[in-house]
Design a protein around this motif. Sequence first.
Motif, PDB file in Angstrom:
ATOM      1  N   GLU A 558      32.026  33.049  63.702  1.00 39.10           N
ATOM      2  CA  GLU A 558      33.013  34.014  64.188  1.00 39.10           C
ATOM      3  C   GLU A 558      34.255  34.057  63.313  1.00 39.10           C
ATOM      4  N   TYR A 559      34.245  33.375  62.213  1.00 37.86           N
ATOM      5  CA  TYR A 559      35.405  33.330  61.313  1.00 37.86           C
ATOM      6  C   TYR A 559      35.737  34.733  60.812  1.00 37.86           C
ATOM      7  N   THR A 560      37.028  35.047  60.722  1.00 35.37           N
ATOM      8  CA  THR A 560      37.487  36.353  60.255  1.00 35.37           C
ATOM      9  C   THR A 560      37.907  36.262  58.789  1.00 35.37           C
ATOM     10  N   TYR A 561      37.290  37.087  57.980  1.00 37.94           N
ATOM     11  CA  TYR A 561      37.561  37.067  56.543  1.00 37.94           C
ATOM     12  C   TYR A 561      39.012  37.490  56.288  1.00 37.94           C
ATOM     13  N   PRO A 562      39.817  36.701  55.524  1.00 37.31           N
ATOM     14  CA  PRO A 562      41.249  36.979  55.341  1.00 37.31           C
ATOM     15  C   PRO A 562      41.516  37.956  54.187  1.00 37.31           C
ATOM     16  N   TYR A 563      41.149  39.211  54.376  1.00 36.89           N
ATOM     17  CA  TYR A 563      41.274  40.206  53.298  1.00 36.89           C
ATOM     18  C   TYR A 563      42.691  40.270  52.722  1.00 36.89           C
ATOM     19  N   GLU A 564      43.664  40.504  53.611  1.00 42.52           N
ATOM     20  CA  GLU A 564      45.035  40.742  53.145  1.00 42.52           C
ATOM     21  C   GLU A 564      45.594  39.518  52.425  1.00 42.52           C
ATOM     22  N   GLN A 565      45.330  38.341  52.979  1.00 35.29           N
ATOM     23  CA  GLN A 565      45.868  37.124  52.382  1.00 35.29           C
ATOM     24  C   GLN A 565      45.278  36.882  50.997  1.00 35.29           C
ATOM     25  N   LEU A 566      43.971  37.065  50.871  1.00 36.17           N
ATOM     26  CA  LEU A 566      43.338  36.847  49.568  1.00 36.17           C
ATOM     27  C   LEU A 566      43.813  37.874  48.552  1.00 36.17           C
ATOM     28  N   GLU A 567      43.968  39.113  48.968  1.00 37.42           N
ATOM     29  CA  GLU A 567      44.449  40.138  48.040  1.00 37.42           C
ATOM     30  C   GLU A 567      45.854  39.820  47.557  1.00 37.42           C
ATOM     31  N   ALA A 568      46.716  39.395  48.470  1.00 35.76           N
ATOM     32  CA  ALA A 568      48.089  39.054  48.081  1.00 35.76           C
ATOM     33  C   ALA A 568      48.102  37.894  47.092  1.00 35.76           C
ATOM     34  N   ILE A 569      47.254  36.903  47.329  1.00 39.28           N
ATOM     35  CA  ILE A 569      47.214  35.757  46.420  1.00 39.28           C
ATOM     36  C   ILE A 569      46.669  36.173  45.064  1.00 39.28           C
ATOM     37  N   TRP A 570      45.601  36.977  45.075  1.00 45.26           N
ATOM     38  CA  TRP A 570      45.072  37.452  43.793  1.00 45.26           C
ATOM     39  C   TRP A 570      46.162  38.159  42.991  1.00 45.26           C
ATOM     40  N   LYS A 571      46.905  39.039  43.625  1.00 48.92           N
ATOM     41  CA  LYS A 571      47.917  39.796  42.901  1.00 48.92           C
ATOM     42  C   LYS A 571      49.014  38.879  42.352  1.00 48.92           C
ATOM     43  N   THR A 572      49.331  37.827  43.083  1.00 51.94           N
ATOM     44  CA  THR A 572      50.329  36.877  42.591  1.00 51.94           C
ATOM     45  C   THR A 572      49.805  36.126  41.374  1.00 51.94           C
ATOM     46  N   VAL A 573      48.553  35.701  41.435  1.00 50.40           N
ATOM     47  CA  VAL A 573      47.957  34.999  40.290  1.00 50.40           C
ATOM     48  C   VAL A 573      47.870  35.937  39.088  1.00 50.40           C
ATOM     49  N   LEU A 574      47.468  37.172  39.329  1.00 51.75           N
ATOM     50  CA  LEU A 574      47.365  38.135  38.234  1.00 51.75           C
ATOM     51  C   LEU A 574      48.726  38.399  37.600  1.00 51.75           C
ATOM     52  N   LEU A 575      49.758  38.489  38.418  1.00 54.06           N
ATOM     53  CA  LEU A 575      51.104  38.679  37.886  1.00 54.06           C
ATOM     54  C   LEU A 575      51.465  37.542  36.940  1.00 54.06           C
ATOM     55  N   HIS A 576      51.131  36.330  37.322  1.00 52.00           N
ATOM     56  CA  HIS A 576      51.507  35.181  36.503  1.00 52.00           C
ATOM     57  C   HIS A 576      50.611  35.016  35.278  1.00 52.00           C
ATOM     58  N   GLN A 577      49.623  35.881  35.120  1.00 47.59           N
ATOM     59  CA  GLN A 577      48.859  35.921  33.876  1.00 47.59           C
ATOM     60  C   GLN A 577      49.477  36.881  32.871  1.00 47.59           C
ATOM     61  N   PHE A 578      50.639  37.424  33.205  1.00 48.24           N
ATOM     62  CA  PHE A 578      51.342  38.290  32.255  1.00 48.24           C
ATOM     63  C   PHE A 578      51.504  37.573  30.918  1.00 48.24           C
ATOM     64  N   HIS A 579      51.555  38.355  29.850  1.00 52.64           N
ATOM     65  CA  HIS A 579      51.424  37.763  28.517  1.00 52.64           C
ATOM     66  C   HIS A 579      52.657  37.018  28.004  1.00 52.64           C
ATOM     67  N   ASP A 580      53.662  36.786  28.829  1.00 56.22           N
ATOM     68  CA  ASP A 580      54.709  35.826  28.480  1.00 56.22           C
ATOM     69  C   ASP A 580      54.891  34.757  29.550  1.00 56.22           C
ATOM     70  N   ILE A 581      54.054  34.799  30.602  1.00 53.71           N
ATOM     71  CA  ILE A 581      54.113  33.732  31.613  1.00 53.71           C
ATOM     72  C   ILE A 581      52.995  32.727  31.349  1.00 53.71           C
ATOM     73  N   LEU A 582      51.758  33.135  31.530  1.00 55.13           N
ATOM     74  CA  LEU A 582      50.646  32.224  31.266  1.00 55.13           C
ATOM     75  C   LEU A 582      50.695  31.648  29.848  1.00 55.13           C
ATOM     76  N   PRO A 583      51.045  32.416  28.820  1.00 56.23           N
ATOM     77  CA  PRO A 583      51.136  31.817  27.468  1.00 56.23           C
ATOM     78  C   PRO A 583      52.273  30.830  27.281  1.00 56.23           C
ATOM     79  N   GLY A 584      53.173  30.699  28.237  1.00 55.54           N
ATOM     80  CA  GLY A 584      54.207  29.678  28.126  1.00 55.54           C
ATOM     81  C   GLY A 584      55.387  30.070  27.272  1.00 55.54           C
ATOM     82  N   SER A 585      55.662  31.363  27.134  1.00 58.64           N
ATOM     83  CA  SER A 585      56.703  31.825  26.212  1.00 58.64           C
ATOM     84  C   SER A 585      57.901  32.431  26.919  1.00 58.64           C
ATOM     85  N   SER A 586      58.115  32.078  28.166  1.00 58.29           N
ATOM     86  CA  SER A 586      59.257  32.584  28.921  1.00 58.29           C
ATOM     87  C   SER A 586      60.319  31.492  29.088  1.00 58.29           C
ATOM     88  N   ILE A 587      61.454  31.904  29.663  1.00 61.80           N
ATOM     89  CA  ILE A 587      62.555  30.966  29.890  1.00 61.80           C
ATOM     90  C   ILE A 587      62.192  29.957  30.983  1.00 61.80           C
TER      91      ILE A 587
END
Length: 1011
Positions: A558-587
């Motif tokens: 009966e578990y309810t799949y957490p669509y909204e929560q997973l989508e929000a987390i994915w978008k946060t992870v994707l944001l942090h893959q920006f090409h000056d965050i994940l590469p380590g070249s930001s302040i």
Amino acid sequence: MHDDRKLVEGRLERVLRERIRPAIHPATTPLDVEIWSTPGEPVPVADGLAAPTRPITAGTAWGAPWGTSWFKVTGTVPAEWAGRTVEAVLDLGFTTRQPGFQCEGLVHLPDGTPVKGIHPLNSQVRVGSPVAGGEEVHWRIEAASNPDLEASGVPFQPTLLGEKATAGDAPLYVLGEMRLAVLDETVWNLVVDLEVLGELMAELPVDGARRWEILRAVSRSLDALDLQDVNATAAAARDELAGVLAAPAAPTAHRITAVGHAHIDSAWLWPLRETVRKVARTASNMTALIEDDPDFVFAMSQAQQFAWIKEHRPEVYARVKKAVADGRFVPAGGMWVESDTNMPGSEAMARQFVYGKRFFLEEFGLETDEAWLPDTFGFAAGLPQIIRAAGATRLLTQKISWSKTNPFPHHTFSWEGIDGSRVFTHFPPVDTYNCEMTGAQLAHAVRNFKEKGVATRSLAPTGFGDGGGGTTREMVARAARMRDLEGAPKVDWAAPADFFAEAEAEYPDPPVWVGELYLELHRATLTSQAGTKRGNRRSESLLTQAELWATTAAVRTEYTYPYEQLEAIWKTVLLHQFHDILPGSSIAWVHREARETYARIAEELQDIIGQAQSALAGDPSGGRELVFNSAPHTRRGIRAGGASARPGDGGAVTPVPREGGGYVLDNGLLRVEIDARGLVVSVYDRAARREAVAPGEAANLLQLHPDFPNQWDAWDVDSFYRNTGSDLTQVKDLSVEGSSVRVERVFGDSYVAQLLSVPADAKRLDIDTLVDWHETERFLKLSFPLDVKADRYASETQFGHVYRPTHQNTSWEWAKFEACNHRFVHLEEPGWGAALVNDATYGHDVTRTVRDGADAGTTTTVRASLLRAPRYPDPETDQGVHRFRHALVPGATIGDAVREGARINLPEHTVTGTAADIAPLVTVDDEAVVISAVKQADDRSGDLVVRLYEAHGGRATATVRVDGFAAERPVPTDLLERPLADAPQPAVADGGGWSLALRPFQMVTLRFGRG
């Protein structure tokens, strides 16, 4: 007329500088200015508008680092200016050294309506054209006092300004003049005329007739100008230029598609919260310019940035949506952010397009057909397949022009990925993604274009980025004059899709480039900010586990799949893959927030995983321990999930003392000798009866190099770093800890502890490394010299692996002295290979030497890059504690490398419950076919989505089975889970399930309806 050429050119430069440009605003009057500075973070617009202000005058210091001040600007248009064009010139204290990277502001009406952004080279705001006289000006400016980290003029100097806590509170800027001014549009146009012709003249052949025609026209124009009354004589001066400006371009002239552009890094020398405001300022500018000029077209990438405007500045977003509907403000690229493409894992790279394209579809009804990545630091070989699977066919990049060793041979070409997918790719010959439409830039594009004779057009991304405010009216005016101008390329504004359609039509069979687009620069971005990289890898792994277990639980309980929560987390992870965050070249601020964000995400995902597994396990009071294994590989095939009461790998063997000092680990499959220095001097594969470690060498060897690149500290490692270095062989402690050998070392101001172990039933050496790192400008490597003769090696990339040579026959091969891998590196000679797998590192190097003497064998050395310590832009980069896990797998096939790479990144979980063994939700009977995702369909239908790919580089036929619900025949889809009408349909397999044939490295997404 016999004017000397240099005399006229020198005359033009001085007259423009000292007479004509100052006459653009022939009359001015000061505005009254007041200020209020918020003591903390930015406040809502309504609060800024209502805040009490105090008077401030030009010459007064303002703006603590990272602060926000609200300026109240008021005044009255003089009655005598009636009938004229009037604008305000608002100087926050700008320098003109560069168009951005300093203070900037957004002008509002008293009701909060945004008017326009102001920036160093774009600081005017229109009041009226014409004015009636007597108009009241009442504006509020939200001004950000962002530090200019290179204000000293010396680049790459360590600074504490990159973190708010250390930046201090001393004002950074001195307020300039804020004035109302009459705009003399005739003089302004004369400036543009003369700039365009002067720049064109400078690029034309010295002995060419066209150059002399322009020179003489310019000379006549300057003669017609009364330097004591420029405004009265500007029209006459323009008349003298009309003829040369009207001369049409040659029919064979190169064609340049100008695309309005403002490259805005989603974080870099400023934090994420400031990018939210940069985007709003720029979007306000560009929608205003669209209203003023009927030809101008602006393109903006990064769905995240549109989402920020929608969330934080809905009034700006309304203007953006209207301009998008009119076809003038063009969403480009179809990705969530302009991410790095080397390090994101398979699913993350796919989700960049899923969430980016879906946002544009849902918000604007638009399907983008191109990837737009002008500034990304090289392009992984798996990317073409992902682009095609997302329903796109094209790619634009610019960064390859930064390569330092080998000029790339094409500007328009077809790029082929590891599976054979191809995308039509353009690399603008203008060599900048901040084109200003200058004569020098466009002439360079024409000369530089490598497809002359077979293609006639290129693209120029035009506008100031990163706080510069985008395209300016001057750039638009220059482009208008070069629409059809003799001696210049033909320039037209258009959307990227229009350019690509025309380029493809004229060049249907372009040359093909196969494999990665390696950037011969910025190689250290694969290592800098190890904490950010570990956070990314861990988040990717936890996300795929969370989707798998949440799907399994939703199907069976009966578990309810957490669509909204997973989508929000994915978008946060994707944001942090920006090409000056994940590469380590930001302040420092950016990376501190990234580490905090990754920690929060890990807690959320572990909670999702825990709840889903508990739902599957049943009553926790049952006392039965179930081991949940997310690693998809077995030696018989692939399974998605599953849990049983059986233990994992049966523990690890106990170390025994070694003659001469050290210890031996032996599980009957592998014998590992660790000497008194804590180094691995033997890894003997009993089945193959051969040694993995090269004779006389030692593996698990930490090596420390100086690391002081010529420039771009956080970005670059230069080849000369290898000229000097030291082996860390001094041991502080060597002992047994449980079933592991513990090795401790001290070097410099740092400390390292390693645990070395061998599982009881697996042929691998596990190495768990903890480093308390306090070095500066050093590079730490972990070395494995192997007795393998390999001319090439495999590095995992998205949905497969890419081969690179171990030799340096050419400059192209030499330039890859630091490269990217995901979870494994694998090398082999016929009949035997070895793999090095990891859970958090990306950078590595592979070298080979031939040994002297009778042996004359080949040593191939694999080195994982662990840590760096650059001082710019974050002077405290990587200081502190880090953990790395690696495993050396002797005798490994490529399949073993794939399996072990997944295992080390997908740990088991133990949950107590009453359930019997839990069968995997999805299984595949061929270990070459790897499941990369099991999830519920994004449309909330409850359908099951399974993504898999051929991982060994060969053809495969596999049977896919689903357990736990009556699944309908699977439908092949694109990444957005839309059916692919022309895709081969899976066949019904003997014994149940569906048979699927895959070509090498092919990725397939299957959607199972719920029967």
